[in-house]
Design an enzyme around this catalytic site. Structure first.
Site, PDB file in Angstrom:
ATOM      1  N   TYR A   1     -21.564 -15.943  30.763  1.00 24.24           N
ATOM      2  CA  TYR A   1     -22.506 -14.975  31.317  1.00 24.24           C
ATOM      3  C   TYR A   1     -23.067 -15.328  32.687  1.00 24.24           C
ATOM      4  O   TYR A   1     -23.708 -14.492  33.322  1.00 24.24           O
ATOM      5  CB  TYR A   1     -23.634 -14.728  30.311  1.00 24.24           C
ATOM      6  CG  TYR A   1     -23.146 -14.000  29.086  1.00 24.24           C
ATOM      7  CD1 TYR A   1     -22.978 -12.626  29.105  1.00 24.24           C
ATOM      8  CD2 TYR A   1     -22.814 -14.695  27.925  1.00 24.24           C
ATOM      9  CE1 TYR A   1     -22.503 -11.951  27.994  1.00 24.24           C
ATOM     10  CE2 TYR A   1     -22.336 -14.022  26.807  1.00 24.24           C
ATOM     11  CZ  TYR A   1     -22.179 -12.655  26.844  1.00 24.24           C
ATOM     12  OH  TYR A   1     -21.705 -11.996  25.741  1.00 24.24           O
TER      13      TYR A   1
ATOM     14  N   PHE B   1     -31.040 -13.102  17.723  1.00 29.82           N
ATOM     15  CA  PHE B   1     -30.918 -11.644  17.667  1.00 29.82           C
ATOM     16  C   PHE B   1     -29.530 -11.225  18.122  1.00 29.82           C
ATOM     17  O   PHE B   1     -28.783 -12.007  18.642  1.00 29.82           O
ATOM     18  CB  PHE B   1     -31.989 -10.952  18.536  1.00 29.82           C
ATOM     19  CG  PHE B   1     -32.053 -11.394  19.968  1.00 29.82           C
ATOM     20  CD1 PHE B   1     -31.140 -10.897  20.908  1.00 29.82           C
ATOM     21  CD2 PHE B   1     -33.023 -12.300  20.401  1.00 29.82           C
ATOM     22  CE1 PHE B   1     -31.216 -11.281  22.240  1.00 29.82           C
ATOM     23  CE2 PHE B   1     -33.109 -12.686  21.721  1.00 29.82           C
ATOM     24  CZ  PHE B   1     -32.191 -12.181  22.650  1.00 29.82           C
TER      25      PHE B   1
END
Length: 407
Positions: free
Chosen positions: A126, A407
């Site tokens: 990322y 999450f």
């Protein structure tokens, strides 16, 4: 270079099964069907994207909408990126790039959350999209009975274990007062509590059911793992979360966990890197620690993101920001911070004093690292003499950022 034959679209509720199947296949998750219903409960088609090769769905990503505590104890909306996956057999076609493009462009154009965050399955993925490591977390292990310093004050009110319903009610009531003080902690609606926190199926392995230990000013959530050896019981106790509204309550909860019968080791896989219990120990060597990256942070709109948090010192400087993936962030910004810690951010033609990439700014945004540390690594350039240390001081925080849940 992304494959020009691929297209990206927002999804609908009818797309969920295909969406989940792509995500599960990307992680080779064929033994956790219970996770399908957990994902369904938080699936928001308005915030989900799919990449298609013709009619075939081959890449997926979604965003949740919690609030996060920023430096200065500011609660602020966050785009929490989740369930990102690419169908095996379609790698190296630019699918992830297309998904990141759709998410970041959409966030910026809609004027919604100026900050995004995610957990990275692989550490090299990322950074190319402007994300930086914004927090770290620690696998912390302590032996049974580890003694505290004699000066540690422990709240003498008892810790009691309760059943799930009562435990959840108590935790939900107390949690906001703790989360609002801790950089990186997220808000939780009912779905977050039942799916991300108090889900008795998630990562169960051979551990026991979740147990709820309550103190009047705090709680501990943990799972036991039964283990015996030739000397007798040697249980492992796996902490999921500890929260206390006072240092005394926090110490009482840890004393309870460390003194439980049958237990040989207490472990927390997502502890903060500056978890206070390590400063309670009479012998700090008893704490075994292993650090890893936590949240990866992306400043979607640099101007709004810099205004959102508070700072530790006044500052007036000019930043030269590079951002190859989101060009609207690139250029010079004057950052003025008042005595109250509030920032003003504006474009400027004045000479830059610090040059850095948006991913470096993201790494320092929550206070996980300092601008000075990044400069020592050659990631930030001081263009104006003496400009680095004042800026670095302004970005420092009272404690390390930490997100106790996935999450």
């Amino acid at each position: 270079m992304a494959d020009p034959t691929l297209t990206v679209h927002s999804l609908s509720h009818e797309d969920f099964e295909r969406y989940y199947n792509v995500f599960a296949a990307s992680f080779m998750e064929d033994r956790r069907e219970h996770f399908r219903e957990q994902v369904r409960d938080v699936f928001d088609p308005d915030r989900a994207h799919g990449v298609f090769d013709g009619d075939e769905l081959i890449g997926v990503a979604c965003m949740l909408s919690p609030e996060i505590t920023l430096p200065g104890r500011i609660r602020h909306p966050l785009a929490a990126v989740t369930t990102v996956g690419v169908q095996p057999g379609h790698r190296r076609r630019g699918v992830l790039k297309i998904l990141m493009r759709a998410q970041l462009d959409g966030l910026y154009e809609s004027g919604s959350e100026p900050v995004a965050a995610l957990y990275a399955s692989e550490g090299g993925l990322y950074g190319r999209y402007g994300y930086g490591v914004g927090s770290h977390e620690m696998r912390l292990s302590l032996p049974h009975g580890a003694p505290f310093l004699r000066t540690v004050e422990i709240d003498q009110r008892p810790v009691r274990e309760v059943e799930r319903k009562r435990g959840l009610e108590f935790m939900q009531e107390l949690y906001p007062s703790v989360a609002g003080q801790r950089i990186g902690w997220l808000s939780r609606d009912d779905g977050a509590w039942h799916i991300r926190v108090a889900n008795d199926q998630a990562n169960r392995d051979d551990k026991g059911a979740l147990r709820y230990a309550l103190h009047p000013d705090g709680y501990a959530l943990y799972r036991p793992k039964t283990r015996w050896n030739e000397r007798g019981p040697a249980y492992e106790l796996h902490v999921q979360e500890v929260a206390g509204t006072t240092p005394q309550a926090y110490a009482a909860l840890w004393r309870y966990l460390l003194d439980l019968s049958l237990v040989s080791e207490v472990t927390w896989d997502k502890a903060a890197v500056d978890e206070p219990v390590t400063n309670l120990l009479a012998n700090p060597r008893l704490a075994r620690r292993r650090m890893k990256d936590g949240l990866w942070v992306r400043l979607v709109d640099v101007d709004r993101a810099l205004r959102a948090r508070r700072y530790s010192a006044p500052l007036d400087t000019v930043l030269e920001i590079t951002d190859d993936f989101c060009p609207w962030n690139a250029g010079r910004r004057r950052l003025r911070i008042g005595l109250d810690g509030v920032a003003e951010v504006s474009p400027t033609e004045d000479s830059a004093e610090l040059a850095l990439d948006v991913s470096d700014l993201a790494a320092a945004y929550l206070g996980d690292t300092t601008l000075a540390a990044l400069a020592r690594a050659g990631r930030i350039t001081e263009l104006g003499a003496g400009s680095l240390l004042p800026a670095s001081r302004a970005f420092t925080t009272e404690h390390a950022p930490h997100c106790p849940e996935g999450f």
